[in-house]
Scaffold this active site. Structure first.
Site, short mmCIF file in Angstrom:
data_model
loop_
_atom_site.label_atom_id
_atom_site.label_comp_id
_atom_site.label_asym_id
_atom_site.label_seq_id
_atom_site.Cartn_x
_atom_site.Cartn_y
_atom_site.Cartn_z
CE1 TYR A 47 64.91 -67.39 160.19
CE2 TYR A 47 63.54 -68.26 161.95
CZ TYR A 47 64.26 -68.47 160.79
OH TYR A 47 64.35 -69.72 160.24
CE LYS A 67 60.03 -68.47 157.15
NZ LYS A 67 61.16 -68.28 156.21
CE1 TYR A 98 67.04 -71.06 161.55
CE2 TYR A 98 67.07 -72.88 163.11
CZ TYR A 98 66.37 -72.00 162.32
OH TYR A 98 65.00 -72.06 162.28
#
Length: 355
Positions: A313, A69, A287
Site C-alpha cells: 500500500y 485499519k 495487488y
C-alpha cells in the site's frame, strides 16, 4: 452499554475536546491512539526536489501494530459490539492488514474470529504465508481457512455467507464483514475523523494543505478522507494511488464509497465525480506485486527519514507521489500530505525483494 463502546456522554466530551462533529452520532469502539503525528519530511523533500512533503503517521495508530485499519475498525466494531454476536467472519488477502486488525480486535473484545484468506499473490516464497501479517493473524487467535480465488470479491463474500450459515446451524451468532462494494463500509468514518484531525493539526501549525496522497484499495480510507474534507469545506485534492485495480474501476468504487460516507455524515452531495483523482500507473502487475518504483520509494523513505513503508500500500503510494513530484503534477511550493496507512508487518514477507 458495552464498556468498550464510547457512550453518548463520552461522545459529547470528545466534541468539547475537538473531536469530529461529523461522526458524533455513531457508535465507536476504543482502539486507536490519536491524534497521529503530522511531520515534515525535509530530507525526502530535498531528495525529490520539491514540493514540500509532510506525512500523516497513521502507521502509529497504536493497536495491533497500527495502520489505517485501526481507525476503520473502531466504527465497524462499534456496530459489532452493539449486536448479539459471538463470531466475526471476514475475508481478504494472505498478508492483509485488515485481517490482522480484525483478529486483534476480536481478541480484545472476546469474540471468535474466523478469517478467509484469498490467494491474491502467486509466489514461490515459502515464507510468504507464514511471516508478517499472516503470522500475526494466527498469533491473535484467529481461525484461518483458505479461499483459492484472488480477484473475485463477489465469490469471496458469497463464501463467507455459506460459512456463516454453518455457524448459525451450530448455534453461533456470526457477524459477516464482507469487503465487496455491495457491503456498506462503516470504516470510512474513521477517515472522516482523520480528515478533521489533519485539518486541526494543519491549522495549529499554520500549514495550508494543497494535496493529500494516499493508497486506494478497498476505498474506505480514500472515501472517508475525501468525504470528510469536502464536508468540512476544505479544497485540498485527494489523490488515490491504485494498489489493487485499475483507474476506471477504482474511480467508480471511490465515488460510490465517498457518496455513501457523505450521506452517513449528513453531507449528501458534498462529493462529485470531479473530486475523485486516481492514478494507476504505479500498480504494476496487480495487488501485492512488487514494482521497481515501490522498492525505490521504500528505500528512499528509509534512508532519508528513517520511516518504514509497506510493499503493498504505502510503498506504491509513495512511488506515485515521488513520480508526480518529478513530472510536474505539483507546484514546487505546494504542501503535500502523504497518509502513511501502515502495513509494515507485510514488509517481512517481501524481504527477498530488498536483498
Amino acid at each position: 452499554m458495552n464498556d468498550n463502546v464510547i457512550s453518548a456522554t463520552a461522545q459529547a466530551r470528545r466534541l468539547s475536546e475537538g473531536a469530529c462533529p461529523l461522526t458524533a452520532g455513531f457508535a465507536r469502539a476504543v482502539l486507536a491512539e490519536t491524534p497521529t503525528p503530522l511531520q515534515y519530511l525535509p530530507r525526502l523533500t530535498a531528495h525529490i526536489g520539491g514540493p514540500n512533503i509532510y506525512i500523516k503517521r497513521d502507521d502509529n495508530t497504536g493497536f495491533a501494530l497500527g495502520g489505517n485499519k485501526v481507525r476503520q475498525m473502531e466504527y465497524v466494531f462499534g456496530d459489532i459490539l452493539g449486536k448479539d454476536v459471538d463470531t466475526v467472519l471476514t475475508t481478504s488477502a494472505v498478508q492483509s492488514n485488515h485481517l490482522r486488525v480484525v483478529a486483534a480486535a476480536c481478541a480484545k473484545f472476546g469474540l471468535r474470529c474466523d478469517i478467509q484468506r484469498e490467494n491474491r499473490v502467486q509466489t514461490s516464497d515459502p515464507g510468504y504465508a507464514e511471516t508478517g501479517n499472516a503470522f500475526l493473524q494466527k498469533l491473535f487467535g484467529a481461525s484461518v481457512h483458505e479461499f483459492p480465488v484472488g480477484e473475485d470479491e463477489e465469490a469471496a463474500d458469497a463464501a463467507l455467507e455459506v460459512r456463516a450459515a454453518e455457524f448459525r446451524a451450530a448455534g453461533q451468532r456470526p457477524y459477516v464483514l464482507g469487503m465487496g462494494p455491495k457491503n456498506p463500509h462503516l470504516g470510512a468514518l474513521g477517515y472522516v475523523d482523520a480528515a478533521h484531525e489533519l485539518l486541526a493539526q494543519a491549522d495549529a501549525s499554520g500549514l495550508d494543505i494543497d494535496t493529500v496522497v494516499l493508497p486506494s484499495g478497498s476505498a474506505a480510507t480514500h472515501a472517508g478522507m475525501l468525504a470528510g474534507l469536502k464536508a468540512l469545506g476544505h479544497p485540498a485534492r485527494v489523490i488515490g494511488i491504485c494498489v489493487r485495480r485499475h483507474r476506471a474501476a477504482q474511480e467508480e468504487r471511490v465515488l460510490q464509497r465517498a457518496r455513501e460516507t457523505a450521506r452517513l455524515i449528513g453531507a449528501d452531495g458534498a462529493v462529485s465525480q470531479a473530486d475523485v483523482y486516481i492514478r494507476d500507473e504505479f500498480l504494476g502487475g496487480g495487488y501485492g506485486q512488487a514494482t521497481d518504483g515501490m522498492k525505490e520509494a521504500v528505500s528512499a523513505l528509509a534512508t532519508t527519514e528513517g520511516i518504514v513503508l509497506d510493499p503493498v500500500y504505502s510503498g506504491k503510494a509513495m512511488a506515485g507521489l515521488m513520480s508526480m513530484a518529478r513530472d510536474g503534477t505539483f507546484d514546487p511550493a505546494d504542501n503535500v500530505v502523504f497518509v502513511h496507512t501502515g502495513g509494515v508487518p507485510a514488509l517481512f514477507a517481501y524481504r527477498s525483494y530488498f536483498t
